[in-house]
Design an enzyme around this catalytic site. Structure first.
Site, PDB file in Angstrom:
ATOM      1  N   ASN A 107     -13.839 -13.318 -22.484  1.00  0.00           N
ATOM      2  CA  ASN A 107     -14.400 -11.998 -22.772  1.00  0.00           C
ATOM      3  C   ASN A 107     -13.268 -11.014 -23.060  1.00  0.00           C
ATOM      4  O   ASN A 107     -13.429 -10.058 -23.807  1.00  0.00           O
ATOM      5  CB  ASN A 107     -15.211 -11.511 -21.562  1.00  0.00           C
ATOM      6  CG  ASN A 107     -15.632 -10.068 -21.700  1.00  0.00           C
ATOM      7  OD1 ASN A 107     -16.478  -9.736 -22.508  1.00  0.00           O
ATOM      8  ND2 ASN A 107     -14.985  -9.178 -20.943  1.00  0.00           N
ATOM      9  N   HIS A 108     -12.114 -11.274 -22.428  1.00  0.00           N
ATOM     10  CA  HIS A 108     -10.994 -10.336 -22.525  1.00  0.00           C
ATOM     11  C   HIS A 108      -9.683 -11.106 -22.434  1.00  0.00           C
ATOM     12  O   HIS A 108      -9.667 -12.294 -22.087  1.00  0.00           O
ATOM     13  CB  HIS A 108     -11.060  -9.317 -21.384  1.00  0.00           C
ATOM     14  CG  HIS A 108     -11.278  -9.958 -20.034  1.00  0.00           C
ATOM     15  ND1 HIS A 108     -12.533 -10.170 -19.499  1.00  0.00           N
ATOM     16  CD2 HIS A 108     -10.412 -10.474 -19.133  1.00  0.00           C
ATOM     17  CE1 HIS A 108     -12.429 -10.776 -18.327  1.00  0.00           C
ATOM     18  NE2 HIS A 108     -11.146 -10.976 -18.077  1.00  0.00           N
ATOM     19  N   ASP A 205     -16.716 -17.372 -17.724  1.00  0.00           N
ATOM     20  CA  ASP A 205     -16.623 -16.074 -17.058  1.00  0.00           C
ATOM     21  C   ASP A 205     -17.487 -15.042 -17.788  1.00  0.00           C
ATOM     22  O   ASP A 205     -17.483 -14.971 -19.022  1.00  0.00           O
ATOM     23  CB  ASP A 205     -15.149 -15.630 -17.100  1.00  0.00           C
ATOM     24  CG  ASP A 205     -14.838 -14.478 -16.174  1.00  0.00           C
ATOM     25  OD1 ASP A 205     -14.960 -14.649 -14.959  1.00  0.00           O
ATOM     26  OD2 ASP A 205     -14.454 -13.400 -16.683  1.00  0.00           O
ATOM     27  N   GLU A 248     -21.426 -17.804 -15.656  1.00  0.00           N
ATOM     28  CA  GLU A 248     -21.584 -16.712 -14.694  1.00  0.00           C
ATOM     29  C   GLU A 248     -22.510 -15.665 -15.328  1.00  0.00           C
ATOM     30  O   GLU A 248     -22.096 -14.933 -16.223  1.00  0.00           O
ATOM     31  CB  GLU A 248     -20.221 -16.081 -14.379  1.00  0.00           C
ATOM     32  CG  GLU A 248     -20.325 -14.988 -13.345  1.00  0.00           C
ATOM     33  CD  GLU A 248     -19.105 -14.068 -13.288  1.00  0.00           C
ATOM     34  OE1 GLU A 248     -18.889 -13.450 -12.241  1.00  0.00           O
ATOM     35  OE2 GLU A 248     -18.384 -13.944 -14.297  1.00  0.00           O
TER      36      GLU A 248
HETATM   37  C1  NOJ Z   1     -15.611 -12.598 -13.013  1.00  0.00           C
HETATM   38  C2  NOJ Z   1     -14.668 -13.286 -12.070  1.00  0.00           C
HETATM   39  O1  NOJ Z   1     -15.411 -14.043 -11.158  1.00  0.00           O
HETATM   40  C3  NOJ Z   1     -13.848 -12.210 -11.409  1.00  0.00           C
HETATM   41  O2  NOJ Z   1     -13.075 -12.723 -10.361  1.00  0.00           O
HETATM   42  C4  NOJ Z   1     -13.004 -11.523 -12.446  1.00  0.00           C
HETATM   43  O3  NOJ Z   1     -12.309 -10.438 -11.876  1.00  0.00           O
HETATM   44  C5  NOJ Z   1     -13.866 -10.988 -13.591  1.00  0.00           C
HETATM   45  N1  NOJ Z   1     -14.850 -11.924 -14.039  1.00  0.00           N
HETATM   46  C6  NOJ Z   1     -13.009 -10.612 -14.772  1.00  0.00           C
HETATM   47  O4  NOJ Z   1     -12.537 -11.776 -15.387  1.00  0.00           O
END
Ligand code: NOJ
Length: 557
Positions: A107-108, A205, A248
Site C-alpha cells: 500500500n505504501h 497488509d 488484512e
Molecule cells: C498493518 C500492520 O499490521 C501494522 O503493523 C502496520 O503498522 C500497518 N499495516 C502499516 O503497514
C-alpha cells in the site's frame, strides 16, 4: 470433501504461525533475531504442529514501523540475513511439511525508498506518479487517520516536492498510487519474485487501503477496485497453483465478504475474522458466549475454497474498533483498565495471559475455542507458551518482545548485552524465568503441550475447518456449544465461559442405539441417549471436543 482436497486447498485447515524474525532467535549475538535463527528453531514449530509459517516483514527498512516501512521490496534486510538464508529456511520448512508466506506491504513504501526519493525530487521523475500528490490537501484530510496519537492528517506537505502526498499510515509511509499501471505491474513483479524463491503466498497488509483509489484525482472514472485484487489473485495462481493470499481486512462482515470475490472466490483466499475476535473478548469479559455466537451466526460463509483466518492476538494492538463505546469500555474494564494498557482509545497493547490473570484453565479454554471454531487458526509467536507483554515498551511494540526459549538471560533469545536487544524481555510473572519453552516442553500440563494436542486434533478432524458449523441451542448460559459436520463425520465442541462448573444437555445425533460421544482431548466416553441427547459436564472454564460415533463407524479416537 475428498481427503486430498485438504492438501490441495491446504490453507483451509492450516495452522498458521506468525513471527517477527527480529525477535525470534538471534544466532550472531547482535541482539536481533535472524533468519538463521528461525531455521535453527524450525523443529519447535514443526512439533507444535505449524503447517504455515508467516514471516513479518524482513525487507530492508529504516525500521520506523517495525519493518512495515520498506525501502526495497526485493531485498532482505542485512541485519536479518540474506536471500540465501531465506531459501534455506524455506527448504527446512518444506522438509517438515510447512509452507512459508510473508507480509506483502505494497500500500505504501518508506519515505526513504529510492522511488519516493526520486519522486519527491522532481516532477519529471519517472516515479513521481507512483505516489499520490496534490497541491492542496482535501477538506477531509483528517478523516480516517489510523494512528491518531502520531498523525492528524492523511496528507503531508513535502518541501522538496512542493506538494502534499497521501499517507494512510505514518507520514513516513507515502501511499503508492495503485491506479498507476506501472505500480500495478511492479507489484506483480514483486509477487512473482518471492514465489520463485519459494514462498507459498502472502499476508497482504491493509487490503482495503491498498485497492482504494481514493486520493487519486481521477478516482471517479476508474473501474471497480476489486478488479485489481482479482488481477493480483489471477497472476498469483498462474505463477503458483498452491499460493494463497491472506488479507488484512478489518471491516464489517458484509464488506469483508466482498474481498473473497465471487462465489468461486477469485480475490483473497483468506481473510482475518476481526469481528469474531472482538466479540470473543466481549464474551470473555461477560463470561457469556452470546456475543461470540451472534458474530458466528452473522459471519458470511466464505466461498468453498476460501477460509476465515481466526485469531486471538496478533502483532498489533488488540483492536476493539468494531464494538460500541460501551462494549469497548466493558472489555477495557475487564482486561485493560489502566491507560498505559490502552492504545488509540480503541485497543489494548496486551497479550492474552496477563489479561486473563494467567488463569491456566481459562487460557486453555480460549485456545481450545480457537482451534475448534470454523476457520484456520493463526497464532502469534509466544502464544504457545503464554508470553506476556512488556508495557515499558512504547505502543504496539509492547507485544513484540523476544521469544522466551529458556530461563536464562534474555530468555535464551540472544547472547547480547540485555541493553542491546531488539526489544527488552518482560520482568515479573511473565519473565523468561517463569515462562519459557524449555520448561513447558517438560511439563505435561503446560499450555505448550495443550496447544500441541489441539493442533494435532484439529488436523485430524477436517470437519472443524471444512464442515458445516451449527451453533447448538441449550439451557446453560455460560456454555458455547457447536457441531461441525462433514459427510459422515460429526464433532461436538463445548466450552464453558464461566468460573463455575456447568452441565449442558445437547441434542447431538439422530435417534439410535449404541451411539457414543468420545472425548478427543482426554480419556472419556459418554453414551448418547436413544433420543440423540447427551449430558455433558464441564469444569470451570472447561473445554471438550467429542466425536460422535455410531455403531459401525471406523475412527481412531
Ligand atoms: C498493518 C500492520 O499490521 C501494522 O503493523 C502496520 O503498522 C500497518 N499495516 C502499516 O503497514
Amino acid at each position: 470433501m475428498r481427503l486430498t482436497e485438504t492438501a490441495d486447498v491446504w490453507w483451509k485447515n492450516a495452522v498458521v504461525y506468525c513471527l517477527d524474525v527480529e525477535t525470534f532467535f538471534d544466532t550472531d549475538g547482535d541482539g536481533r533475531g535472524d533468519l538463521r535463527g528461525v531455521s535453527q528453531r524450525i523443529d519447535h514449530l514443526a512439533e507444535l504442529g505449524v503447517t504455515c509459517l508467516w514471516l513479518m516483514p524482513f525487507y530492508p527498512t529504516p525500521d520506523r514501523d517495525d519493518g512495515y516501512d520498506i525501502t526495497d521490496f526485493y531485498g532482505v534486510d542485512s541485519r536479518l540475513g540474506t536471500h540465501g538464508d531465506l531459501v534455506e529456511l524455506i527448504t527446512l520448512a518444506q522438509d517438515r511439511g510447512m509452507r512459508v508466506i510473508a507480509d506483502l506491504v505494497v500500500n505504501h513504501t518508506s519515505d526513504q525508498h529510492p522511488w519516493f526519493q526520486s519522486a519527491r525530487a522532481s516532477r519529471e521523475s519517472p516515479y513521481r506518479d507512483w505516489y499520490v500528490w496534490r497541491d492542496e490537501p482535501p477538506a477531509d484530510a483528517d478523516k480516517g487517520v489510523v494512528f491518531p496519537d502520531q498523525e492528524d492528517s492523511l496528507w503531508q506537505y513535502d518541501e522538496e516536492a512542493g506538494q502534499y502526498y497521501l499517507h494512510r499510515f505514518y507520514k513516513h509511509q507515502p501511499d503508492l498510487d495503485i491506479t498507476n499501471p506501472s505500480v500495478r505491474e511492479e507489484i506483480m513483479r514483486v509477487i512473482g519474485f518471492w514465489l520463485q524463491l519459494g514462498l507459498s503466498g502472502f499476508r497482504v497488509d491493509a487490503v482495503p487501503f491498498l485497492i482504494d483509489p481514493a486520493g487519486s484525482l481521477d478516482a471517479a472514472d476508474l473501474p471497480d477496485p476489486h478488479d485489481y485484487l482479482r488481477d493480483l489473485r489471477a497472476f498469483l495462481s498462474r505463477r503458483s497453483g498452491q499460493a494463497m493470499l491472506l488479507g488484512e481486512v478489518n471491516l464489517p462482515y458484509k464488506d469483508t465478504r466482498t474481498f473473497f470475490g465471487d462465489e468461486d472466490g477469485d480475490e483473497l483466499t483468506m481473510s482475518f475474522d476481526f469481528i469474531g475476535m472482538q466479540r470473543l473478548y466481549l464474551s470473555l469479559a461477560r463470561s457469556d458466549p452470546a456475543e461470540l455466537a451472534k458474530a458466528l451466526r452473522e459471519r458470511p460463509d466464505p466461498p468453498e475454497e476460501a477460509q476465515w483466518g481466526t485469531f486471538v492476538r496478533n502483532h498489533d494492538e488488540l483492536t476493539l474498533d468494531k464494538l460500541s463505546d460501551d462494549e469497548r469500555q466493558e472489555v477495557f474494564d475487564a482486561f485493560g483498565p489502566e491507560k498505559s494498557m490502552q492504545l488509540y482509545g480503541r485497543g489494548l497493547r496486551r497479550r492474552l495471559p496477563p489479561m486473563l490473570d494467567n488463569d491456566p484453565a481459562r487460557l486453555k479454554m480460549v485456545y481450545s475455542l480457537l482451534f475448534s471454531l470454523p476457520g484456520t487458526p493463526v497464532l502469534f509467536y509466544g502464544e504457545e507458551i503464554g508470553m506476556g507483554e512488556n508495557l515499558a515498551i512504547e505502543g504496539r511494540n509492547a507485544v513484540r518482545t523476544p521469544m522466551q526459549w529458556t530461563a536464562e538471560a534474555n530468555g535464551g533469545f540472544s547472547t547480547a548485552d540485555p541493553n542491546d536487544l531488539a526489544a527488552a524481555v518482560p520482568d515479573g510473572d511473565f519473565s523468561p524465568e517463569h515462562v519459557n519453552v524449555a520448561a513447558q516442553r517438560r511439563d505435561p500440563e503446560s499450555l505448550l503441550n495443550w496447544i500441541k494436542l489441539l493442533t494435532q486434533r484439529y488436523r485430524e478432524c477436517p470437519e472443524l475447518s471444512w464442515g458445516d458449523c451449527t451453533i447448538l441451542e441449550h439451557q446453560s448460559p455460560s456454555v458455547f456449544a457447536h457441531r461441525s459436520d462433514c459427510e459422515d463425520g460429526r464433532i461436538i465442541a463445548v466450552h464453558n465461559f464461566a468460573a463455575e462448573s456447568a452441565r449442558v444437555t445437547l441434542a447431538v445425533a439422530g435417534t439410535g442405539v449404541g451411539v457414543r460421544a468420545v472425548d478427543l482431548l482426554e480419556e472419556r466416553t459418554t453414551n448418547v441417549r436413544e433420543d440423540g441427547v447427551v449430558d455433558l459436564d464441564l469444569e470451570p472454564y472447561g473445554s471438550r471436543w467429542l466425536r460422535i460415533i455410531r455403531p459401525g463407524d471406523r475412527y481412531i479416537v
